[in-house]
Design a protein around this motif. Structure first.
Motif, short mmCIF file in Angstrom:
data_model
loop_
_atom_site.label_atom_id
_atom_site.label_comp_id
_atom_site.label_asym_id
_atom_site.label_seq_id
_atom_site.Cartn_x
_atom_site.Cartn_y
_atom_site.Cartn_z
N THR A 110 0.43 -0.91 0.08
CA THR A 110 -0.17 0.16 0.04
C THR A 110 0.78 1.07 -0.03
OG1 THR A 110 -1.62 -1.10 1.27
CG2 THR A 110 -1.96 1.19 0.90
N SER A 111 1.67 0.58 0.68
CA SER A 111 2.80 2.28 0.78
C SER A 111 3.39 3.03 -0.49
CB SER A 111 3.99 3.01 1.98
OG SER A 111 4.66 3.09 2.11
N MET A 112 3.53 1.52 -1.11
CA MET A 112 4.55 1.43 -2.07
C MET A 112 4.35 2.12 -3.71
SD MET A 112 7.81 1.84 -1.71
CE MET A 112 8.68 0.61 -0.92
N LEU A 113 2.95 1.92 -3.50
CA LEU A 113 1.44 2.49 -4.53
C LEU A 113 0.97 3.54 -3.79
CD1 LEU A 113 0.00 -0.99 -5.44
CD2 LEU A 113 1.11 -0.54 -6.50
N ILE A 114 0.86 3.63 -2.67
CA ILE A 114 0.25 5.81 -2.80
C ILE A 114 1.53 6.63 -2.93
CG2 ILE A 114 -0.40 6.80 -1.13
CD1 ILE A 114 -2.50 5.02 -1.66
N LEU A 115 2.49 5.96 -3.12
CA LEU A 115 3.58 7.03 -3.52
C LEU A 115 3.61 7.36 -5.06
CD1 LEU A 115 7.05 5.51 -1.56
CD2 LEU A 115 6.03 7.66 -0.87
N THR A 116 3.41 6.00 -5.83
CA THR A 116 3.18 5.98 -6.88
C THR A 116 2.28 6.60 -7.62
OG1 THR A 116 4.08 3.63 -7.38
CG2 THR A 116 3.08 4.38 -9.55
N CYS A 117 1.40 6.32 -7.12
CA CYS A 117 -0.48 7.31 -6.90
C CYS A 117 0.14 9.69 -6.55
CB CYS A 117 -0.99 6.89 -6.40
SG CYS A 117 -1.78 5.53 -6.44
N ILE A 118 0.66 9.67 -5.58
CA ILE A 118 1.79 10.55 -5.54
C ILE A 118 2.32 11.44 -6.79
CG2 ILE A 118 2.58 12.09 -4.12
CD1 ILE A 118 1.92 10.24 -1.47
N THR A 119 3.39 11.03 -7.06
CA THR A 119 4.01 10.49 -7.87
C THR A 119 2.89 10.99 -9.53
OG1 THR A 119 5.47 9.67 -7.08
CG2 THR A 119 5.84 10.15 -10.02
N VAL A 120 2.05 10.12 -9.36
CA VAL A 120 1.23 10.54 -10.81
C VAL A 120 0.56 11.87 -10.98
CG1 VAL A 120 -0.25 9.55 -12.52
CG2 VAL A 120 1.16 7.81 -11.66
N MET A 140 -11.56 14.33 -7.61
CA MET A 140 -11.24 13.56 -5.66
C MET A 140 -12.65 12.17 -5.69
SD MET A 140 -10.19 14.76 -3.30
CE MET A 140 -10.94 14.84 -1.93
N THR A 141 -13.08 12.34 -6.62
CA THR A 141 -13.99 10.81 -6.90
C THR A 141 -13.40 9.83 -7.25
OG1 THR A 141 -15.90 12.15 -7.37
CG2 THR A 141 -15.57 9.84 -7.96
N TRP A 142 -12.10 9.78 -8.50
CA TRP A 142 -11.18 9.13 -8.80
C TRP A 142 -10.13 8.74 -8.08
CZ3 TRP A 142 -11.61 6.08 -13.50
CH2 TRP A 142 -12.52 6.44 -13.54
N GLY A 143 -10.05 9.45 -6.76
CA GLY A 143 -9.01 9.35 -6.21
C GLY A 143 -9.67 8.39 -5.08
N LYS A 144 -10.93 8.32 -4.38
CA LYS A 144 -11.22 7.88 -3.37
C LYS A 144 -11.18 6.07 -4.28
CE LYS A 144 -14.14 10.85 -1.59
NZ LYS A 144 -15.61 11.54 -0.82
N ALA A 145 -11.65 6.03 -5.34
CA ALA A 145 -11.84 4.65 -5.81
C ALA A 145 -10.05 4.10 -6.35
CB ALA A 145 -12.37 4.75 -7.50
N ILE A 146 -9.57 4.57 -6.04
CA ILE A 146 -7.68 4.90 -6.56
C ILE A 146 -7.58 3.96 -5.68
CG2 ILE A 146 -5.33 5.74 -7.15
CD1 ILE A 146 -6.63 7.45 -8.99
N CYS A 147 -8.04 5.08 -3.55
CA CYS A 147 -7.11 4.88 -2.93
C CYS A 147 -7.90 3.26 -2.22
CB CYS A 147 -7.60 5.58 -1.69
SG CYS A 147 -6.33 6.91 -2.39
N SER A 148 -9.12 3.16 -2.59
CA SER A 148 -9.56 2.19 -1.93
C SER A 148 -9.31 0.61 -3.09
CB SER A 148 -11.39 1.45 -2.37
OG SER A 148 -11.82 2.51 -1.99
N VAL A 150 -6.14 0.26 -4.21
CA VAL A 150 -4.26 0.20 -3.63
C VAL A 150 -5.01 -0.72 -2.71
CG1 VAL A 150 -2.86 1.63 -2.85
CG2 VAL A 150 -3.38 2.25 -4.66
N TRP A 151 -5.84 -0.77 -1.91
CA TRP A 151 -5.51 -1.46 -0.37
C TRP A 151 -6.38 -2.64 -0.95
CZ3 TRP A 151 -4.06 -0.43 4.43
CH2 TRP A 151 -3.74 1.13 4.71
N VAL A 152 -7.07 -3.21 -1.69
CA VAL A 152 -8.01 -4.19 -2.50
C VAL A 152 -6.46 -5.31 -2.91
CG1 VAL A 152 -9.26 -5.33 -3.74
CG2 VAL A 152 -9.88 -3.68 -2.33
N VAL A 153 -6.17 -4.43 -3.64
CA VAL A 153 -4.59 -4.96 -4.45
C VAL A 153 -3.74 -5.48 -3.40
CG1 VAL A 153 -2.57 -4.82 -5.79
CG2 VAL A 153 -5.00 -3.91 -6.21
N SER A 154 -3.62 -5.07 -3.10
CA SER A 154 -2.41 -5.15 -1.66
C SER A 154 -2.92 -5.97 -0.91
CB SER A 154 -2.52 -3.55 -0.82
OG SER A 154 -1.53 -2.73 -1.42
N LEU A 155 -4.02 -6.29 -0.30
CA LEU A 155 -4.51 -7.32 0.37
C LEU A 155 -4.43 -8.37 -0.10
CD1 LEU A 155 -6.19 -8.43 2.72
CD2 LEU A 155 -7.92 -7.71 1.68
#
Length: 336
Positions: A110-120, A140-148, A150-155
């Protein structure tokens, strides 16, 4: 986490070098786990408190910067368990072993994928500044979907550790991942999501950002360029050594007989974990808005308020009179 313990518990090597390494490993790794835990806990907790109680989530960047300390905080919360195990042995049971391995791995991803999202996100804010500013609600709507996602992919990425993680009783009880048949797939996933994907995003996005900033007039580009250089440098210095060692380890089994190689694994592992301490500084405290809210927090808990009293008025005035160039300045690198 405990591949070294498992290896040396089954090893018949009784050389002096082996004995010295065991002593080094027993004290160095747990002590460093505690240091990373304390620093990561303090830094990421401060960031999370400020984003929850002081800073409204107005942009996609704010959303990502709230998820990043949450992931790092959960990541470092597992380190006391590994520190105790390093000094003694695993005494927390099989279910707790699976849980800690799952939390550790999931929040690493999750941490690494969020870093990638911040960069993009920073790339979009600079390359398409007007569109990004005008469509903040949509982003913001897209961001909430992306964060969700990221957590699912990480799980999902942590499922092998959860399923196959177990306690083995050798010279001492060890919690670890012991499934050799799919270890190559797990290693490939870890290196792809945890190193190559963030690195590729940084190289591509920050290269374009640097090119754009060089053509912007009346902008504090040097400060932004320094921050870009710092972000990339910290990522490379903390993550490259450990991933390189893991890659070498997976391609040549002869290194498993070299005590010096296990020194390299131990030291580079600790260096890689330092990212959980550096992330709050790199991705939150560099922002003026965040620092202003941090001063408010200090004031609320009884510390003297630091900083110029007219900072808010100045920032509001600048915001109201900004042009397209100043929009780049406001959104280019973490609201400097």
């Amino acid at each position: 986490m405990d591949e070294l313990d498992e290896f040396f518990s089954t090893s018949n090597d009784s050389s002096q070098a082996h004995t010295r390494f065991l002593q080094f490993h027993k004290f160095f790794l747990p002590c460093m786990y505690v240091v990373v835990f304390i620093c990561g806990l303090v830094g990421n907790s401060l960031v999370l408190i400020i984003y929850i109680f002081y800073q409204r989530l107005k942009s996609l960047t704010d959303l990502f910067l709230m998820n990043l300390p949450l992931a790092d905080l959960l990541f470092v919360s597992t380190l006391p368990f590994w520190a105790y195990t390093g000094f003694h042995e695993w005494v927390f049971g099989n279910i707790m072993c699976k849980t800690m391995l799952g939390i550790y791995t999931m929040n690493f991803y999750t941490s690494m994928l969020i870093l990638t999202c911040i960069t993009v996100d920073r790339f979009i804010a600079v390359a398409w500044v007007t569109k990004a500013y005008n469509e903040q609600g949509k982003w913001m709507t897209w961001g909430k979907a992306i964060c969700s996602s990221v957590w699912v992919v990480s799980l999902l990425g942590s499922l092998p550790q959860i399923i196959y993680g177990s306690v083995q009783h050798l010279d001492k009880s060890i919690c670890g991942y012991h499934e050799e048949e799919i270890s190559v797939v797990v290693l490939a996933t870890q290196m792809t999501l945890g190193f190559f994907l963030p690195l590729l995003a940084m190289i591509v996005c920050y290269s374009v950002i640097i090119k754009i900033l060089h053509h912007v007039q009346g902008f504090q580009k040097h400060k932004s360029l320094k921050i870009i250089f710092l972000i990339v440098s910290v990522f490379l210095l903390t993550q490259t050594p450990f991933n390189l060692v893991k890659l070498i380890c997976s391609t040549s089994w002869e290194y498993y007989t070299m005590t010096s190689f296990y020194y390299a694994i131990t030291v580079t592992e600790v260096i890689a974990y330092l990212r959980a301490c550096f992330n709050p500084v790199l991705y939150a405290f560099v922002g003026q808005k965040f620092r202003k809210n941090f001063r408010k927090l200090l004031k609320d808990i009884g510390c003297p308020y630091l900083g110029p009293s007219n900072q808010r008025k100045s920032s509001e005035s600048t915001y109201k009179t900004c042009s397209t160039t100043h929009n780049v300045e406001a959104s280019s690198m973490f609201q400097l």
